[in-house]
Enzyme design. Structure first.
Site, PDB file in Angstrom:
ATOM      1  N   GLU A   1      20.718 -41.280  72.957  1.00  0.00           N
ATOM      2  CA  GLU A   1      21.418 -40.964  71.705  1.00  0.00           C
ATOM      3  C   GLU A   1      20.849 -41.786  70.545  1.00  0.00           C
ATOM      4  O   GLU A   1      21.594 -42.306  69.714  1.00  0.00           O
ATOM      5  CB  GLU A   1      22.920 -41.208  71.861  1.00  0.00           C
ATOM      6  CG  GLU A   1      23.558 -40.347  72.932  1.00  0.00           C
ATOM      7  CD  GLU A   1      25.060 -40.556  73.057  1.00  0.00           C
ATOM      8  OE1 GLU A   1      25.781 -39.561  73.198  1.00  0.00           O
ATOM      9  OE2 GLU A   1      25.498 -41.719  73.008  1.00  0.00           O
TER      10      GLU A   1
ATOM     11  N   GLU B   1      25.392 -34.688  78.520  1.00  0.00           N
ATOM     12  CA  GLU B   1      26.727 -35.277  78.600  1.00  0.00           C
ATOM     13  C   GLU B   1      27.743 -34.240  78.156  1.00  0.00           C
ATOM     14  O   GLU B   1      27.797 -33.867  76.987  1.00  0.00           O
ATOM     15  CB  GLU B   1      26.840 -36.544  77.733  1.00  0.00           C
ATOM     16  CG  GLU B   1      26.007 -37.715  78.228  1.00  0.00           C
ATOM     17  CD  GLU B   1      26.263 -38.994  77.455  1.00  0.00           C
ATOM     18  OE1 GLU B   1      27.281 -39.061  76.724  1.00  0.00           O
ATOM     19  OE2 GLU B   1      25.452 -39.929  77.562  1.00  0.00           O
TER      20      GLU B   1
END
Length: 627
Positions: A192, A267
């Site tokens: 991320e 995710e």
């Protein structure tokens, strides 16, 4: 449908009802010791040239007792998963710079091997930044000893430490890659990153470090949808986090991957984590999420549930969130996450509903293993706490300095530092701790006069009617370093700037270190401490063991050791009010329990329950003196 049948035959995941246990075991072990190919197709992943849809769930070896790793893998198979996603925590594997630990609960290679033996592929996420509601996002605390070092950057000092760690990790994991006969399908670089910065040169340095270390398979990145332009690395698969709209997932990945897939949600959140002081335990609708899961699988998209099983963040490894839009929020030790498997590894209703959805998308005739039974639980009433050790009675040799030193300057990772100085003549006024990290109890001449709390932006209190030459003690606890956002580089702990009284900076400090790595040096007696931070110890005998939950509702704030295991933190503000004890850490016969409480005193006993209390937020009883 025929293509799916071929795929699962290759994987050895189709378990027909007539197969013997021995043959099933042989099929599972086909994932290990046999070289497969794994590649990116235009729309799907390709295993040995044939389409593979990964149905994956996230688990972390450090959050699950080693004794239960295989149990959790079997549960994953029973829900229909064919892959496990997992982070690797740098600070667990290099707790002291240059000293690596891949043993016990840190044996990541064994975790991967067990997955393979149970017929599960692995997506490895060493990153090394993980977020994960984990202390400092997985970075080791000792990086902060150098005030000038910048994590997640091209800083040569950071990259040197990073490279050494990745090379050591690679020694454990290289043989387990699919390219070398193992079950690791692909490796994530960074994590991320678009939520933090957009330096493509830094991202490519990550790629080079992984390649040079020997990770020779498929590499990928992952980001939230809005952050993908900043976080992806051109030429490598950009997975998406937190998105489950089929059309949007496909469009986004194609836009950043030369107008093609494969499509992977790295995710997908069937639940969420809790923070201390939160107004509830997070619960996410199983039916709503099941509908989305059905849509994603029907579209052929690969998916990783974060989390399939959260477990527990033990020791002092919980992280915290903090940025300009929200206060400092440390996370609870329970990482239940409202996941398909609960904190203790029991299947939930969400597990059963997801299993039904996944079953629809498996080849006709596929028989999943039975849903695991709920684990045995026990309740233990009135464990006597009859041995005590006040913290003030265990103060050792101090470190002296004119100004207060941070944890990092004191070469301490976690726990508590006691800061002590002597006040002058007729002291009074506003006592202020500049940049407190994170929680402090304040004492004058051994009497508690209040607490300070970074969560509440409470960094000061008024002193009045204080005798001259009084001793001031400020007991500062690391509540968890920030694990996400722009303040990763501003993560030093303790008293990080100065203390002032009535606007005048206080000097002449003694600092007493309490890292609580173990309790062997603490002196216990039968004398119960009054209104002071202390350890409370008791022993108890069991004829049988089972999972159980310490009832912490009568306690204030602290942590618990059981038979040498640090079970994690508790705090009266909740919403978590229990501490999970796995059966495998209990003994038939004698057991020893030690509870540290810095806020409440006079404890004589404690009990356990046969179920958790995860949703009972409370206002702290008082922040004032008990004296």
């Amino acid at each position: 449908m025929m293509m799916k049948r071929i795929m699962f035959a290759v994987l050895g995941l189709v378990l027909f009802s007539g197969l013997t246990a021995e043959l099933k075991a042989q099929q599972a072990k086909q994932l290990l010791g046999v070289k497969h190919t794994f590649a990116l197709g235009d729309s799907t992943f390709l295993l040995d040239g044939k389409p593979l849809q990964m149905i994956s769930g996230e688990m972390h070896c450090a959050r699950i007792p080693r004794e239960y790793w295989r149990d959790r893998m079997k549960a994953a198979k029973a829900m229909g998963l064919n892959t496990i996603g997992t982070y690797v925590f740098w600070n667990a594997h290099e707790p002291v710079q240059g000293k690596y630990d891949f043993s016990g609960n840190n044996d990541i290679a064994e975790f991967v091997r067990i997955a393979g033996e149970e017929g599960l592929w692995v997506v490895m996420r060493p990153s090394p930044y993980v977020c994960a509601e984990w202390e400092f996002g997985g970075y080791p605390w000792w990086l902060l000893k150098d005030k000038t070092l910048k994590v997640r950057s091209r800083d040569p000092k950071f990259l040197d430490a990073y490279k050494k760690y990745i090379n050591e990790l690679a020694k454990e994991l290289k043989p387990l890659q699919v390219t070398q006969g193992g079950n690791i399908l692909m490796i994530q670089i960074e994590n991320e990153y678009g939520s933090y910065s957009n330096d493509k040169v830094y991202m490519d340095i990550n790629r080079k470090l992984f390649r040079e270390a020997g990770f020779d398979g498929v590499l990928f990145t992952c980001d939230g949808a809005p952050q993908m332009p900043a976080g992806y690395l051109p030429g490598y698969l950009p997975a998406v986090n937190g998105l489950d709209n089929v059309a949007e997932v496909k469009e986004l990945i194609k836009r950043h991957h030369n107008d093609k897939g494969p499509f992977y949600i790295a995710e997908w959140y069937p639940g969420w984590f809790d923070s201390w002081g939160g107004n509830k335990h997070h619960v996410v609708s199983a039916l709503e999420k099941a509908k989305k899961l059905d849509e994603v699988l029907a579209a052929g998209i690969s998916i990783n549930m974060y989390m399939f099983h959260g477990g527990t963040t033990r020791d002092f490894m919980n992280g915290a969130n903090f940025d300009d839009k929200q206060p400092y929020l440390p996370q609870t030790s329970s990482y239940d996450y409202d996941a398909p498997l609960d904190e203790a590894g029991n299947p939930t209703e969400k597990f059963r509903i997801f299993r039904e959805v996944i079953q629809k998308h498996l080849p006709a005739g596929t028989e999943l293993p039975a849903v695991p039974a709920k684990r045995k639980t026990i309740a233990i009433n009135n464990i006597a706490l009859n041995s005590y050790s006040p913290l003030f009675g265990n103060i050792g040799k101090p470190v002296k300095n004119d100004l207060p030193l941070s944890f990092e300057d004191l070469d301490q990772a976690y726990g508590i530092v006691m800061y002590r100085t002597k006040l002058g003549k007729n002291p009074s006024g506003l006592l202020k701790v500049k940049q407190l990290r994170d929680y402090a109890t304040v004492y004058v001449n051994g009497k508690r006069i209040g607490v300070l709390d970074r969560r509440l932006k409470l960094d000061s209190l008024n002193l009045s009617e204080i005798p001259s030459d009084a001793v001031l003690d400020i007991m500062v606890e690391n509540n968890g370093r920030v694990n996400y956002g722009p303040y990763l580089t501003d993560n030093r702990h303790g008293i990080t700037e100065y203390v002032s009284l009535d606007g005048v900076e206080l000097k002449g400090w003694e600092m007493f270190k309490f890292p609580f790595t173990d309790l062997k040096d603490f002196k216990f007696s039968s004398k119960s401490p009054a209104n002071a931070p202390a350890f409370y110890k008791g022993t108890f005998n069991l004829n049988e063991t089972g999972d159980t939950y310490l009832d912490m509702r009568a306690f204030g704030k602290g942590f618990v050791f059981l038979n040498g295991h640090n079970l994690g933190k508790y705090w009266e503000i909740g919403p978590t009010q229990t501490t999970y004890i796995p059966a495998c850490w209990l003994n038939k016969g004698k057991n020893e329990l030690v509870v540290f409480d810095q806020l409440r005193s006079g404890h004589k006993n404690i009990s356990t329950l046969n179920g958790p209390i995860l949703d009972q937020p409370r206002v702290a009883a008082s922040i004032k003196s008990e004296n």
